[in-house]
Design a protein around this motif. Structure first.
Motif, PDB file in Angstrom:
ATOM      1  N   SER A  16      14.073   9.100 -65.590  1.00 42.89           N
ATOM      2  CA  SER A  16      15.247   8.492 -64.973  1.00 42.89           C
ATOM      3  C   SER A  16      15.800   9.354 -63.842  1.00 42.89           C
ATOM      4  CB  SER A  16      16.335   8.311 -66.039  1.00 42.89           C
ATOM      5  OG  SER A  16      16.946   9.557 -66.329  1.00 42.89           O
ATOM      6  N   PRO A  17      16.813   8.861 -63.142  1.00 42.92           N
ATOM      7  CA  PRO A  17      17.493   9.704 -62.145  1.00 42.92           C
ATOM      8  C   PRO A  17      18.375  10.786 -62.771  1.00 42.92           C
ATOM      9  CG  PRO A  17      17.777   7.358 -61.648  1.00 42.92           C
ATOM     10  CD  PRO A  17      17.241   7.452 -63.035  1.00 42.92           C
TER      11      PRO A  17
ATOM     12  N   LEU B 248      17.544  21.903 -64.917  1.00 43.37           N
ATOM     13  CA  LEU B 248      16.632  22.234 -66.016  1.00 43.37           C
ATOM     14  C   LEU B 248      15.520  21.212 -66.199  1.00 43.37           C
ATOM     15  CD1 LEU B 248      19.342  23.508 -68.530  1.00 43.37           C
ATOM     16  CD2 LEU B 248      17.857  24.859 -67.017  1.00 43.37           C
ATOM     17  N   THR B 249      15.868  19.972 -66.547  1.00 43.41           N
ATOM     18  CA  THR B 249      14.828  18.968 -66.778  1.00 43.41           C
ATOM     19  C   THR B 249      15.248  17.616 -66.225  1.00 43.41           C
ATOM     20  OG1 THR B 249      15.656  18.236 -68.950  1.00 43.41           O
ATOM     21  CG2 THR B 249      14.117  20.099 -68.932  1.00 43.41           C
ATOM     22  N   ASN B 250      14.237  16.847 -65.824  1.00 45.10           N
ATOM     23  CA  ASN B 250      14.427  15.437 -65.507  1.00 45.10           C
ATOM     24  C   ASN B 250      14.338  14.664 -66.815  1.00 45.10           C
ATOM     25  OD1 ASN B 250      14.251  15.928 -62.574  1.00 45.10           O
ATOM     26  ND2 ASN B 250      12.083  16.319 -62.999  1.00 45.10           N
ATOM     27  N   SER B 251      15.299  13.767 -67.057  1.00 43.81           N
ATOM     28  CA  SER B 251      15.442  13.149 -68.369  1.00 43.81           C
ATOM     29  C   SER B 251      14.680  11.835 -68.502  1.00 43.81           C
ATOM     30  CB  SER B 251      16.913  12.861 -68.660  1.00 43.81           C
ATOM     31  OG  SER B 251      17.662  14.045 -68.685  1.00 43.81           O
ATOM     32  N   TYR B 252      14.147  11.636 -69.684  1.00 37.22           N
ATOM     33  CA  TYR B 252      13.676  10.317 -70.075  1.00 37.22           C
ATOM     34  C   TYR B 252      14.863   9.436 -70.450  1.00 37.22           C
ATOM     35  CZ  TYR B 252       8.568  10.838 -70.552  1.00 37.22           C
ATOM     36  OH  TYR B 252       7.234  10.977 -70.316  1.00 37.22           O
ATOM     37  N   LEU B 253      14.736   8.139 -70.228  1.00 36.32           N
ATOM     38  CA  LEU B 253      15.590   7.141 -70.854  1.00 36.32           C
ATOM     39  C   LEU B 253      14.688   6.272 -71.710  1.00 36.32           C
ATOM     40  CD1 LEU B 253      18.115   5.940 -68.104  1.00 36.32           C
ATOM     41  CD2 LEU B 253      18.589   7.360 -70.100  1.00 36.32           C
ATOM     42  N   ASN B 254      15.074   6.091 -72.968  1.00 32.04           N
ATOM     43  CA  ASN B 254      14.250   5.367 -73.917  1.00 32.04           C
ATOM     44  C   ASN B 254      15.004   4.188 -74.509  1.00 32.04           C
ATOM     45  OD1 ASN B 254      12.014   7.358 -73.941  1.00 32.04           O
ATOM     46  ND2 ASN B 254      13.550   8.699 -74.871  1.00 32.04           N
TER      47      ASN B 254
ATOM     48  N   ASP C 204      20.744   3.086 -64.744  1.00 33.34           N
ATOM     49  CA  ASP C 204      21.299   2.865 -66.077  1.00 33.34           C
ATOM     50  C   ASP C 204      22.646   2.155 -66.077  1.00 33.34           C
ATOM     51  OD1 ASP C 204      22.907   4.971 -65.297  1.00 33.34           O
ATOM     52  OD2 ASP C 204      22.169   6.383 -66.796  1.00 33.34           O
ATOM     53  N   TYR C 205      22.919   1.385 -65.004  1.00 33.40           N
ATOM     54  CA  TYR C 205      24.020   0.423 -65.041  1.00 33.40           C
ATOM     55  C   TYR C 205      23.645  -0.800 -65.867  1.00 33.40           C
ATOM     56  CZ  TYR C 205      25.798   2.680 -60.725  1.00 33.40           C
ATOM     57  OH  TYR C 205      26.266   3.554 -59.781  1.00 33.40           O
TER      58      TYR C 205
END
Length: 540
Positions: free
Chosen positions: A285-286, A507-513, A529-530
């Motif tokens: 995700s962003p 630190l990290t680019n996040s997953y969205l699950n 994620d709107y």
């Protein structure tokens, strides 16, 4: 062998932290799931509805990590929830490439630097049957601007003119980000002729669903909008329950209490993958996991040399292995098209970190394993950690950073807090944790402006004391730069400045699950994620 021992030590520290979290929070997670799942709401017609499956029709139960105290999109960030519910819609929206697409407006024109024209789609009505024309859109936008400083800052409107389906917006200055900024759900178009009470509890909008019941910070019940302009909603009714804790959401979908949820930690997704009882939709995700560094003179991190040493000391790739995602390279997620592949980012280099500290006079004077300040005083970095989206990731990252900094002789203390803002506004921190959307509007400017300059006055303010004239100048250039590729080039330039300044620990680019029961069809995790509940989701 030395690296293997350090990796094992880090894993043991993380395991101990996770064990402590489970020991303290496991029963509470189950309690949260149970209590939230049994909440009831009183509908706007006075009918009581719970989360049990409707007797007739296509129905699912959904869990959100956050339901707001009211549903007025102009209030704070409440529009994000209204949009995720599939109730609110803006003039334009973002696709999965973070590009602007038509929504309530089907076309637009940038006439000049301060003039934009939008054509409101013919045939769209509010859920109460009233036509949506330019005057209705104008009234909704004007209301948002009058109530929300963020809305005013995003658009910088001088005047608006409505003529039939045509809406003309004039700005006080060049505002190249205006089109992208209109995707923000604070600009969800509502029927402003409704009472303020109705707007807070059941706003009349244009999306595929309407609010039929609402209990603040607990539940929302939805029904299909029979007047929806873009097809037919795939469900008849939906019950949405707030379950703040990520583990509790995972437990609720395993137990069958809910049928669909998102923001499930990557470490928990393995419970559902390769299992025919569930559907899993995941994207990078962003969002970026960030440790923001306080650069005020009261913090040791005011020293650029110390910030650079800390930046080399943290092992981002190892963190991504721990919680999922990928190593971050800048303030912007690698999922954005903002030029991260053209910049120089920090890599894990423990020896380089130690060299910088040695040369800057950070020595272990007491031989206790921790370095002192160059003047001989104690060096302790205070790291504020709070759960984000009910996730355990922030605690895991805090412990991992603490372990890596210890390896180079930096003493870091973790303070777990309920409300970060109590400390942030007073500057009582050296680092604080966040999981932030680095491209909330699909454009690089607004995030850079509100987080790294003093130019913005709303939203998430610059709380670290960071200031660099080069960043201020880049933001000014962005306001006047209308070509997309040139804006992206400016974003890459800004990213390099922020890295050179060791502005923060990216630190990290996040997953969205997103996880759903197998019976739920067409549930897809969007990049922006709107969005969450859509007309396409249905059930077998």
């Amino acid at each position: 062998m030395k690296k293997m021992k350090k990796a094992a030590a880090l894993m043991m520290a993380i395991a101990m932290a996770c064990g402590a979290l489970a020991g303290c929070g496991g029963s509470q997670s189950a309690k949260t799931a149970d209590s939230a799942a049994n909440q009831t709401t009183v509908s706007t017609e006075g009918q009581t509805e719970g989360t049990q499956e409707a007797e007739n029709g296509r129905h699912i139960n959904v869990a959100f990590f956050w339901i707001t105290s009211d549903l007025d999109p102009a209030n704070n960030y409440n529009g994000w929830v209204l949009s995720r519910l599939g109730v609110g819609e803006s003039l334009v929206k973002l696709n999965d490439e973070l590009k602007v697409e038509a929504c309530l407006a089907d076309s637009w024109e940038n006439v000049d630097e301060t003039t934009w024209k939008f054509h409101i789609r013919e045939g769209v009505t509010f859920s109460n049957g009233k036509a949506v024309d330019a005057e209705a859109a104008k009234a909704s936008i004007e209301r948002a601007i009058s109530m929300n400083d963020r809305a005013a800052e995003y658009l910088k409107i001088d005047s608006m003119e409505a003529n039939g389906q045509d809406l003309t917006i004039k700005t006080t200055e060049a505002n190249a980000a205006l089109l992208n900024n209109l995707v923000e759900p604070v600009f969800d178009v509502i029927d402003t002729t409704e009472s303020e009470e109705n707007i807070q509890t059941a706003p009349v909008c244009t999306g595929p669903y309407v609010v039929s019941g609402f209990t603040p910070e607990q539940t929302v019940t939805l029904a299909a909008n029979p007047t929806y302009w873009d097809g037919t909603a795939g469900l008849d009714t939906i019950t949405v329950t707030q379950i703040a804790d990520a583990d509790a959401r995972a437990m609720a979908i395993q137990s069958g209490e809910i049928d669909l949820t998102n923001t499930i930690d990557n470490t928990s997704v393995t419970l559902f993958t390769d299992n025919e009882a569930y559907n899993v939709s995941s994207i990078i995700s962003p969002r970026v996991n960030v440790a923001y560094m306080n650069q005020a003179e009261t913090s040791p991190l005011h020293d650029l040399k110390l910030r650079k040493a800390v930046s080399y000391a943290v092992n981002r790739d190892a963190y991504a292995d721990l919680i999922g995602g990928s190593a971050a390279h800048s303030a912007y997620s690698d999922s954005t098209p903002f030029g991260n592949d053209t910049i120089t980012a920090y890599t894990y280099d423990e020896a380089k970190a130690a060299e910088i500290l040695d040369n800057a006079g950070y020595k272990d004077v007491n031989n206790d394993g921790y370095r002192e300040m160059p003047d001989g005083s104690e060096l302790v970095l205070n790291y504020l950690q709070a759960a984000d989206h009910g996730s355990a990731d922030s605690a895991i990252l805090a412990t991992a950073v603490q372990s890596d900094l210890k390896n180079v002789g930096i003493h870091m203390e973790i303070l777990s807090v309920e409300n970060l803002s109590d400390y942030q506004t007073q500057g009582n921190f050296d680092l604080y944790t966040a999981n932030d959307n680095s491209a909330p509007t699909g454009d690089p400017q607004i995030w850079l402006e509100t987080m790294y300059t003093g130019l913005g006055t709303s939203g998430k303010k610059n709380l670290t004391g960071f200031q660099d004239d080069k960043i201020d100048e880049i933001v000014r250039k962005m306001s006047e730069t209308f070509k997309t590729e040139d804006r992206y080039a400016l974003a890459a330039e800004a990213s390099q400045v922020l890295n050179d300044d060791a502005a923060n620990l990216f630190l990290t680019n996040s997953y969205l699950n997103m996880v759903s029961a197998a019976k739920v069809k067409n549930a897809k995790q969007p990049v922006a994620d709107y969005y969450f509940i859509t007309k396409d989701i249905t059930v077998e």
